[in-house]
Motif scaffolding. Structure first.
Motif, PDB file in Angstrom:
ATOM      1  N   ASP A  86       0.784   2.251   0.470  1.00  0.00           N
ATOM      2  CA  ASP A  86      -0.529   1.663   0.748  1.00  0.00           C
ATOM      3  C   ASP A  86      -1.068   2.047   2.120  1.00  0.00           C
ATOM      4  OD1 ASP A  86       1.637   0.145   1.845  1.00  0.00           O
ATOM      5  OD2 ASP A  86       0.201  -1.413   2.371  1.00  0.00           O
ATOM      6  N   ALA A 180       2.939  -1.937  -6.084  1.00  0.00           N
ATOM      7  CA  ALA A 180       2.903  -3.227  -5.394  1.00  0.00           C
ATOM      8  C   ALA A 180       2.081  -4.188  -6.230  1.00  0.00           C
ATOM      9  CB  ALA A 180       2.318  -3.080  -3.994  1.00  0.00           C
ATOM     10  N   ASN A 182       1.536  -8.811  -7.278  1.00  0.00           N
ATOM     11  CA  ASN A 182       1.875 -10.199  -7.005  1.00  0.00           C
ATOM     12  C   ASN A 182       2.013 -10.969  -8.309  1.00  0.00           C
ATOM     13  OD1 ASN A 182      -0.823 -11.628  -7.638  1.00  0.00           O
ATOM     14  ND2 ASN A 182      -1.434  -9.980  -6.233  1.00  0.00           N
ATOM     15  N   THR A 190       2.412 -17.733  -4.142  1.00  0.00           N
ATOM     16  CA  THR A 190       2.228 -16.428  -4.753  1.00  0.00           C
ATOM     17  C   THR A 190       3.300 -15.485  -4.219  1.00  0.00           C
ATOM     18  OG1 THR A 190      -0.162 -16.753  -4.924  1.00  0.00           O
ATOM     19  CG2 THR A 190       0.650 -14.497  -5.118  1.00  0.00           C
ATOM     20  N   TYR A 192       4.589 -11.738  -3.519  1.00  0.00           N
ATOM     21  CA  TYR A 192       4.113 -10.377  -3.321  1.00  0.00           C
ATOM     22  C   TYR A 192       5.336  -9.459  -3.210  1.00  0.00           C
ATOM     23  CZ  TYR A 192      -0.285 -12.686  -2.137  1.00  0.00           C
ATOM     24  OH  TYR A 192      -1.410 -13.462  -2.175  1.00  0.00           O
ATOM     25  N   GLU A 239       7.892 -11.020  -0.523  1.00  0.00           N
ATOM     26  CA  GLU A 239       7.567 -12.100   0.398  1.00  0.00           C
ATOM     27  C   GLU A 239       6.674 -13.096  -0.329  1.00  0.00           C
ATOM     28  OE1 GLU A 239       8.800 -12.427   3.332  1.00  0.00           O
ATOM     29  OE2 GLU A 239       9.424 -10.422   3.964  1.00  0.00           O
ATOM     30  N   TYR A 241       3.944 -14.036   1.205  1.00  0.00           N
ATOM     31  CA  TYR A 241       2.652 -13.739   1.823  1.00  0.00           C
ATOM     32  C   TYR A 241       2.366 -12.260   1.601  1.00  0.00           C
ATOM     33  CZ  TYR A 241       5.581 -11.860   5.571  1.00  0.00           C
ATOM     34  OH  TYR A 241       6.511 -11.140   6.273  1.00  0.00           O
ATOM     35  N   GLN A 242       1.104 -11.869   1.679  1.00  0.00           N
ATOM     36  CA  GLN A 242       0.747 -10.470   1.421  1.00  0.00           C
ATOM     37  C   GLN A 242       1.055  -9.627   2.660  1.00  0.00           C
ATOM     38  OE1 GLN A 242      -2.911  -9.815  -0.631  1.00  0.00           O
ATOM     39  NE2 GLN A 242      -3.190  -7.767   0.218  1.00  0.00           N
ATOM     40  N   TYR A 244       1.135  -6.019   2.352  1.00  0.00           N
ATOM     41  CA  TYR A 244       0.658  -4.663   2.103  1.00  0.00           C
ATOM     42  C   TYR A 244      -0.856  -4.702   1.927  1.00  0.00           C
ATOM     43  CZ  TYR A 244       0.887  -6.530  -2.655  1.00  0.00           C
ATOM     44  OH  TYR A 244       0.735  -7.317  -3.768  1.00  0.00           O
ATOM     45  N   THR A 245      -1.467  -3.516   1.964  1.00  0.00           N
ATOM     46  CA  THR A 245      -2.916  -3.409   1.816  1.00  0.00           C
ATOM     47  C   THR A 245      -3.255  -3.307   0.347  1.00  0.00           C
ATOM     48  OG1 THR A 245      -2.993  -2.236   3.928  1.00  0.00           O
ATOM     49  CG2 THR A 245      -4.963  -2.133   2.549  1.00  0.00           C
ATOM     50  N   SER A 246      -3.855  -4.370  -0.187  1.00  0.00           N
ATOM     51  CA  SER A 246      -4.094  -4.401  -1.634  1.00  0.00           C
ATOM     52  C   SER A 246      -5.143  -3.389  -2.068  1.00  0.00           C
ATOM     53  CB  SER A 246      -4.524  -5.812  -2.058  1.00  0.00           C
ATOM     54  OG  SER A 246      -5.678  -6.203  -1.340  1.00  0.00           O
TER      55      SER A 246
END
Length: 673
Positions: A86, A180, A182, A190, A192, A239, A241-242, A244-246
């Motif tokens: 990403d 990647a 979620n 959530t 990820y 994780e 929490y997010q 990576y760059t979605s």
């Protein structure tokens, strides 16, 4: 008015200074000493410099994977650079640029090295590494927060998500094998996750590699809200929490990455014509920003060089400080967990202190080692050493969960291993019946893999120096876990890398060069492993092996029967027989490990290969160490043991103090690769 030449000078200093500032630290790196070294100004170094300077310069590559080679014959260098799927191209090349500078600094003469940032990986070698699935060396990291509730559901959701992402990555093609995504997790969370392989792997190799990282989750991150397992060929992370760059995840690898979108212009200014007033303002802004940056840089340089004057061992990154804090337990918490260190919870007494069973507030069962109060180390050194050991993660090593440091109290908190130690089973006539051949063979293989990790695959090279049956713990599935590694360095400060002025170990397991001369190496652990193998085969202790009415030395008895073709006499009569080929091969490997000549003993890498591949022809073992002491009675054995207990006062001129005792503490040596 500032002259243009002075401005140019300031700009040049700014650019140079920015490059001179220390590179960001790797998440992890390995300098592989066993792959060979090169000398300064050699042809290999020149080829390496040329290769790294041009590795990621190919502007036609827009999918974040670079590989190349340079040179001829033994001076040929191979390199691979991989960016997270990403990451945009500019950040990717910036990451690899940092990696090329830092990896050469950290590994100044190793022919093979590998380093990981969060966004990229760089590795180089003197052998071809393209298209080769490699899962070692590896490392793991985990989120320190635990899953608060519904862990079984959390685990199921995580497994489903990772398996879906694995399928996507495997099918990613030859340019990028990355996925990647979620999924919903319990407690309104959530999940990820991302998975990635180097795209030079086949679909099957990628799947096998990712399967291995997913299987590694219970060993590193069980019950944690996040974690990662990273190998040279693939990696996995999750994780709550997010991270990576979605927006970049969905973009195809072959399409160029779009530049950042500029903010919309003010509504009052719709004229796109650039006049002289705009140019003048821009020059003023550039001069101001450059000057301010230069001032900040000078201050940064002062701080940087001041920090460099401190001892290196006292430097800690922000991440390391946070890691230490996350590993530190409150003393009252541990006191309550162990019922005030009650005798009912006492599991045993070792050379460094007593070990207690405890239960934390969240129900987690732990083992607490309450250390003796005679340490010569300060608090900072203690924390640093604990942090180093806590980073060692392997399924066949007992996991250090943390520590407690309060006043004179120093506690080490480990995972609790329910089946106690190997000696409680192996040397008990009743419990030994639980150790059939399949379990013994699994224990031998697990111990070998654990020692190999300590010797070659961990961040530090660790020589255990007290491998014995009582230091091999068994979990609920009878998997072996090596204990007491890395801790002795915290308390015994008079060792050097290759020799020691105080020898403390266990009679029967010590290699002769260590027991007699204080010389230790990885081959010292190989010797101890060989003794363990022969004990597992015979079901008897090395130093009190009984053959009818006689008390013999196990090594001598095994060697004599091997030479006479009666090796089956060594095998434990209570063991339900398995494969005769495997049994004889293990006896053979055990005798190879206890050979008197250090150079003749195999490395642990060779031992693991011998155990896993029956196509390899084993060399003929030579005479084991201490063979001249075979066929001795118990009184003579005791006298020999006493004879190597040389007091410190007697040996001041020689600088050696030798003690051998069944109940003595472990000695482990850690030193950077």
């Amino acid at each position: 008015m500032v002259s243009s030449s002075f401005l140019f000078f300031l700009s040049a200093i700014f650019i140079f200074s920015a490059q001179a500032v220390a590179q960001p630290a790797f998440l992890y790196n390995f300098c592989l000493n066993d792959k060979g070294n090169y000398s300064a100004n050699s042809t290999y170094e020149g080829n390496l410099n040329r290769l790294l300077s041009s590795l990621y310069s190919n502007t036609e590559i827009d999918y974040g994977f670079y590989n190349s080679s340079y040179g001829q014959n033994s001076d040929k260098v191979y390199a691979i650079g991989l960016c997270r799927g990403d990451v945009n191209l500019d950040d990717c090349r910036g990451c690899l640029n940092n990696a090329t500078s830092l990896l050469k600094q950290l590994c100044p003469n190793q022919k093979e090295a590998i380093g990981w940032y969060d966004e990229c990986m760089l590795r180089y070698s003197n052998r071809s590494i393209l298209g080769v699935e490699e899962t070692s060396p590896s490392f793991v990291m985990w989120n320190t927060n635990n899953v608060s509730a519904n862990y079984d559901q959390f685990k199921d959701d995580l497994r489903t998500l990772l398996e879906n992402l694995r399928s996507q990555a495997v099918a990613g093609g030859s340019l990028r094998k990355f996925a990647a995504g979620n999924a919903t997790a319990p407690n309104f969370q959530t999940l990820y996750a991302l998975v990635q392989c180097t795209p030079d792997l086949s679909e099957l190799e990628c799947q096998n590699c990712l399967d291995g990282t997913i299987r590694g989750i219970p060993q590193c991150c069980d019950g944690k809200q996040g974690g990662r397992v990273v190998t040279p060929s693939c990696n996995m992370r999750f994780e709550v929490y997010q991270f990576y760059t979605s927006t970049a995840v969905a973009s195809p690898p072959s399409s160029p990455v779009a530049p950042p979108v500029s903010p919309p212009p003010p509504l009052t200014n719709t004229n796109t014509t650039k006049g002289s007033g705009s140019n003048t303002s821009r020059i003023v802004i550039i001069i101001f920003v450059s000057t301010a940056a230069f001032v900040v840089l000078v201050i940064s340089f002062c701080i940087y060089f001041r920090a460099r004057r401190r001892p290196r061992e006292k430097l800690e990154t922000v991440d390391e400080i946070r890691s230490v804090e996350s590993l530190q337990f409150d003393f009252d918490t541990i006191r309550v967990a162990t019922d005030n260190f009650s005798d009912e919870n006492k599991l045993g007494q070792g050379g460094f202190g007593a070990v207690y069973k405890g239960r934390l507030f969240d129900g987690q069962v732990i083992a607490v080692k309450r250390l003796s109060m005679n340490s010569g180390q300060g608090n900072l050194e203690f924390k640093n050493e604990v942090l180093l050991v806590a980073k060692l993660q392997h399924r066949n090593l007992v996991r250090l969960l943390g520590f407690c440091l309060e006043g004179i109290e120093r506690l080490l908190i480990y995972e609790f291993v329910p089946n106690t130690s190997l000696d409680h089973f192996l040397f008990d006539p009743v419990k030994r019946l639980h150790l059939d051949w399949e379990r013994r063979y699994k224990i031998i293989g697990g111990i070998a893999r654990g020692i190999l990790y300590l010797h070659e695959d961990s961040r530090l090279r660790i020589i255990h120096r007290d491998l014995k049956a009582s230091n091999i713990l068994l979990d609920a599935e009878m998997n072996p876990k090596i204990s007491d590694f890395g801790m002795a360095k915290l308390f015994l400060l008079d060792q050097t890398q290759g020799n020691t002025s105080r020898i403390v170990g266990t009679y029967g397991y010590m290699a002769p060069e260590y027991a007699m001369h204080g010389q230790f190496s990885v081959k010292s652990d190989v010797f101890s492993f060989g003794v363990l193998v022969l004990e597992l085969m015979s079901g008897q202790k090395n130093n009190c092996f009984r053959n009818g009415e006689n008390v013999e030395d196990l090594l001598g008895y095994a060697w004599k029967n091997w030479r006479e073709g009666t090796a089956s006499n060594i095998v434990d009569s209570t063991m339900r027989l398995g494969s005769a080929t495997e049994i004889m091969r293990c006896i053979h490997i055990g005798l190879l490990c206890v050979q008197e000549n250090v150079a003749d003993r195999p490395t642990m890498a060779s031992v693991v290969l011998m155990l896993n591949s029956f196509s390899i022809t084993l060399p003929v073992p030579s005479q084991p160490a201490f063979f001249m002491h075979s066929n001795i009675d118990s009184e003579t054995a005791f006298q020999w043991e006493q004879s190597i207990q040389v007091t410190e006062s007697d040996e001041k001129s020689k600088g050696n103090s030798v003690q051998a005792s069944v109940n003595e503490a472990s000695i482990t040596e850690l030193y950077p690769r």
